[in-house]
Design an enzyme around this catalytic site. Sequence first.
Site, PDB file in Angstrom:
ATOM      1  N   ASP A   9       0.892  -1.182   0.090  1.00  0.00           N
ATOM      2  CA  ASP A   9       0.129   0.054  -0.101  1.00  0.00           C
ATOM      3  C   ASP A   9       0.898   1.301   0.036  1.00  0.00           C
ATOM      4  OD1 ASP A   9      -2.495  -1.192  -0.145  1.00  0.00           O
ATOM      5  OD2 ASP A   9      -2.075  -1.987   1.951  1.00  0.00           O
ATOM      6  N   LYS A  32       0.700  -7.518  -4.011  1.00  0.00           N
ATOM      7  CA  LYS A  32      -0.563  -6.881  -4.560  1.00  0.00           C
ATOM      8  C   LYS A  32      -0.212  -5.341  -4.781  1.00  0.00           C
ATOM      9  CE  LYS A  32      -4.062  -5.592  -2.027  1.00  0.00           C
ATOM     10  NZ  LYS A  32      -4.868  -4.298  -2.168  1.00  0.00           N
ATOM     11  N   ASP A  59      -4.667  -4.991  -8.173  1.00  0.00           N
ATOM     12  CA  ASP A  59      -6.161  -4.665  -7.477  1.00  0.00           C
ATOM     13  C   ASP A  59      -6.838  -3.394  -8.082  1.00  0.00           C
ATOM     14  OD1 ASP A  59      -8.198  -4.869  -6.018  1.00  0.00           O
ATOM     15  OD2 ASP A  59      -7.091  -4.355  -3.865  1.00  0.00           O
ATOM     16  N   LEU A  60      -7.403  -3.235  -8.959  1.00  0.00           N
ATOM     17  CA  LEU A  60      -7.919  -1.851  -9.658  1.00  0.00           C
ATOM     18  C   LEU A  60      -9.284  -1.814  -9.446  1.00  0.00           C
ATOM     19  CD1 LEU A  60      -5.768  -1.354 -12.572  1.00  0.00           C
ATOM     20  CD2 LEU A  60      -5.160  -0.472 -10.238  1.00  0.00           C
ATOM     21  N   LYS A  61     -10.062  -2.978  -9.120  1.00  0.00           N
ATOM     22  CA  LYS A  61     -11.421  -3.051  -8.633  1.00  0.00           C
ATOM     23  C   LYS A  61     -12.488  -2.358  -9.961  1.00  0.00           C
ATOM     24  CE  LYS A  61     -11.374  -3.344  -3.833  1.00  0.00           C
ATOM     25  NZ  LYS A  61      -9.550  -3.098  -3.416  1.00  0.00           N
ATOM     26  N   HIS A  63     -15.043  -1.175 -12.389  1.00  0.00           N
ATOM     27  CA  HIS A  63     -16.527  -1.177 -12.297  1.00  0.00           C
ATOM     28  C   HIS A  63     -17.104  -0.016 -13.294  1.00  0.00           C
ATOM     29  CE1 HIS A  63     -20.215  -0.493  -9.271  1.00  0.00           C
ATOM     30  NE2 HIS A  63     -20.588  -0.893 -10.466  1.00  0.00           N
ATOM     31  N   ASP A  64     -17.579  -0.473 -14.537  1.00  0.00           N
ATOM     32  CA  ASP A  64     -18.018   0.560 -15.654  1.00  0.00           C
ATOM     33  C   ASP A  64     -18.860  -0.177 -16.365  1.00  0.00           C
ATOM     34  OD1 ASP A  64     -18.127   2.592 -17.413  1.00  0.00           O
ATOM     35  OD2 ASP A  64     -16.118   3.213 -16.722  1.00  0.00           O
ATOM     36  N   ILE A  65     -19.247   0.283 -17.577  1.00  0.00           N
ATOM     37  CA  ILE A  65     -20.175  -0.418 -18.516  1.00  0.00           C
ATOM     38  C   ILE A  65     -19.400  -1.583 -18.889  1.00  0.00           C
ATOM     39  CG2 ILE A  65     -21.621   1.358 -18.950  1.00  0.00           C
ATOM     40  CD1 ILE A  65     -20.286   1.527 -21.676  1.00  0.00           C
ATOM     41  N   PRO A  66     -19.960  -2.783 -19.394  1.00  0.00           N
ATOM     42  CA  PRO A  66     -19.411  -3.916 -20.057  1.00  0.00           C
ATOM     43  C   PRO A  66     -18.386  -3.684 -20.927  1.00  0.00           C
ATOM     44  CG  PRO A  66     -21.746  -4.680 -19.577  1.00  0.00           C
ATOM     45  CD  PRO A  66     -21.838  -2.974 -19.297  1.00  0.00           C
ATOM     46  N   ASN A  67     -18.798  -2.601 -22.007  1.00  0.00           N
ATOM     47  CA  ASN A  67     -17.662  -2.452 -23.097  1.00  0.00           C
ATOM     48  C   ASN A  67     -16.542  -1.751 -22.685  1.00  0.00           C
ATOM     49  OD1 ASN A  67     -16.846  -2.400 -25.991  1.00  0.00           O
ATOM     50  ND2 ASN A  67     -17.378  -0.160 -25.607  1.00  0.00           N
ATOM     51  N   THR A 122     -15.536  -4.355   2.595  1.00  0.00           N
ATOM     52  CA  THR A 122     -15.858  -4.300   4.269  1.00  0.00           C
ATOM     53  C   THR A 122     -15.901  -2.853   4.868  1.00  0.00           C
ATOM     54  OG1 THR A 122     -13.314  -4.341   4.204  1.00  0.00           O
ATOM     55  CG2 THR A 122     -14.533  -6.496   4.521  1.00  0.00           C
ATOM     56  N   GLN A 193      -7.976  -3.081  11.135  1.00  0.00           N
ATOM     57  CA  GLN A 193      -9.054  -4.166  10.602  1.00  0.00           C
ATOM     58  C   GLN A 193      -9.723  -4.606  11.699  1.00  0.00           C
ATOM     59  OE1 GLN A 193      -9.144  -5.482   7.893  1.00  0.00           O
ATOM     60  NE2 GLN A 193      -7.143  -5.222   6.607  1.00  0.00           N
ATOM     61  N   GLY A 213      -0.571  -7.235   4.630  1.00  0.00           N
ATOM     62  CA  GLY A 213       0.140  -6.194   4.175  1.00  0.00           C
ATOM     63  C   GLY A 213       1.128  -5.648   5.565  1.00  0.00           C
ATOM     64  N   ARG A 214       0.619  -5.023   6.610  1.00  0.00           N
ATOM     65  CA  ARG A 214       1.358  -4.471   7.503  1.00  0.00           C
ATOM     66  C   ARG A 214       2.335  -5.345   8.360  1.00  0.00           C
ATOM     67  NH1 ARG A 214      -3.042  -0.273   8.977  1.00  0.00           N
ATOM     68  NH2 ARG A 214      -4.320  -2.254   7.813  1.00  0.00           N
TER      69      ARG A 214
HETATM   70  O1  C5P Z   1      -1.845  -3.944   6.212  1.00  0.00           O
HETATM   71  P1  C5P Z   1      -3.288  -5.110   5.875  1.00  0.00           P
HETATM   72  O2  C5P Z   1      -2.646  -6.426   6.194  1.00  0.00           O
HETATM   73  O3  C5P Z   1      -4.336  -4.807   6.860  1.00  0.00           O
HETATM   74  O4  C5P Z   1      -3.464  -4.903   4.494  1.00  0.00           O
HETATM   75  C1  C5P Z   1      -4.735  -5.439   3.774  1.00  0.00           C
HETATM   76  C2  C5P Z   1      -4.858  -5.261   2.583  1.00  0.00           C
HETATM   77  O5  C5P Z   1      -5.852  -5.841   1.971  1.00  0.00           O
HETATM   78  C3  C5P Z   1      -4.747  -3.731   2.208  1.00  0.00           C
HETATM   79  O6  C5P Z   1      -4.327  -3.657   0.981  1.00  0.00           O
HETATM   80  C4  C5P Z   1      -6.537  -3.579   1.867  1.00  0.00           C
HETATM   81  O7  C5P Z   1      -6.538  -2.587   1.388  1.00  0.00           O
HETATM   82  C5  C5P Z   1      -6.836  -4.883   1.422  1.00  0.00           C
HETATM   83  N1  C5P Z   1      -8.102  -5.264   1.741  1.00  0.00           N
HETATM   84  C6  C5P Z   1      -8.731  -5.409   3.022  1.00  0.00           C
HETATM   85  N2  C5P Z   1     -10.222  -5.468   3.173  1.00  0.00           N
HETATM   86  C7  C5P Z   1     -10.930  -5.839   2.244  1.00  0.00           C
HETATM   87  C8  C5P Z   1     -10.280  -5.618   0.851  1.00  0.00           C
HETATM   88  C9  C5P Z   1      -9.091  -5.277   0.611  1.00  0.00           C
HETATM   89  O8  C5P Z   1      -8.175  -5.215   4.009  1.00  0.00           O
HETATM   90  N3  C5P Z   1     -12.068  -6.307   2.154  1.00  0.00           N
END
Ligand code: C5P
Length: 234
Positions: A9, A32, A59-61, A63-67, A122, A193, A213-214
């Site tokens: 991140d 990621k 991880d770009l998620k 979300h737009d029209i299908p085309n 989440t 989290q 991540g962390r």
């Molecule tokens: O540092 P940490 O382990 O909390 O990082 C978790 C990664 O997963 C981050 O990139 C966060 O944006 C991503 N993520 C998440 N929960 C989700 C979807 C993605 O923590 N539901």
Amino acid sequence: MKPVIVALDIDNEEQLHKILSKLGKPENVFIKVGMELFYHAGNQVVKDLAEQGYKIFLDLKLHDIPNTVYNGAKQLAKLGITFTTVHALGGSQMIKSAKDGLIAGTPAGKCVPKLLAVTELTSISDEVLAHEQNCALSMKEQVLSLAKMAKHSGADGVICSPLEVKELHEKVGDDFLYVTPGIRPAGNAKDDQSRVATPAQAKEWGSSAIVVGRPITLASDPEAAYEAIKKEFN
Ligand code: C5P
């Protein structure tokens, strides 16, 4: 070996190279890359990392029209990535188009990137689900419904909490990927989290891959932390 994906991140190349230099050989590392680095550094950074041997979850998620999603996914498939994401809320036709775009864009002889769907973020509370998205289902029902729809539309898996995986295996099937963030080895801070699981719990409940991540990037020895988590998850 099931993947442990390191969430980077970060938004600049200096930090990227600093953390990568502490994670070991590229061929053993799955990372990621999110919007912040992609929008800052562009797709060249992803191509370079793939060429060096890193496995990449981009991880770009979408979300737009299908085309538009078809055309976007087609470009992403050229970068040498392993996983990418769309929002399931874009609908079945959008998910199908994303999958078709990935297939169309993958160079001959290369693997088509796996398509993962994000169900409800989440960060969405029950309150927002009911009063902003005007959804009559409970969060649990909505996540299940979106996961089933994503599977029928050609997604290869979903991003979900490790606490949801057992039920999703039962109700959506074992032939689907369940990729789970929210992982904290015993003794680590939860940070922001709220619903977390250890790598061993994620393994027991059936996560296909974990995103961490962390606990790795902020560890005093990131490579040792990464190796320990891989061992615990496998
Ligand atoms: O540092 P940490 O382990 O909390 O990082 C978790 C990664 O997963 C981050 O990139 C966060 O944006 C991503 N993520 C998440 N929960 C989700 C979807 C993605 O923590 N539901």
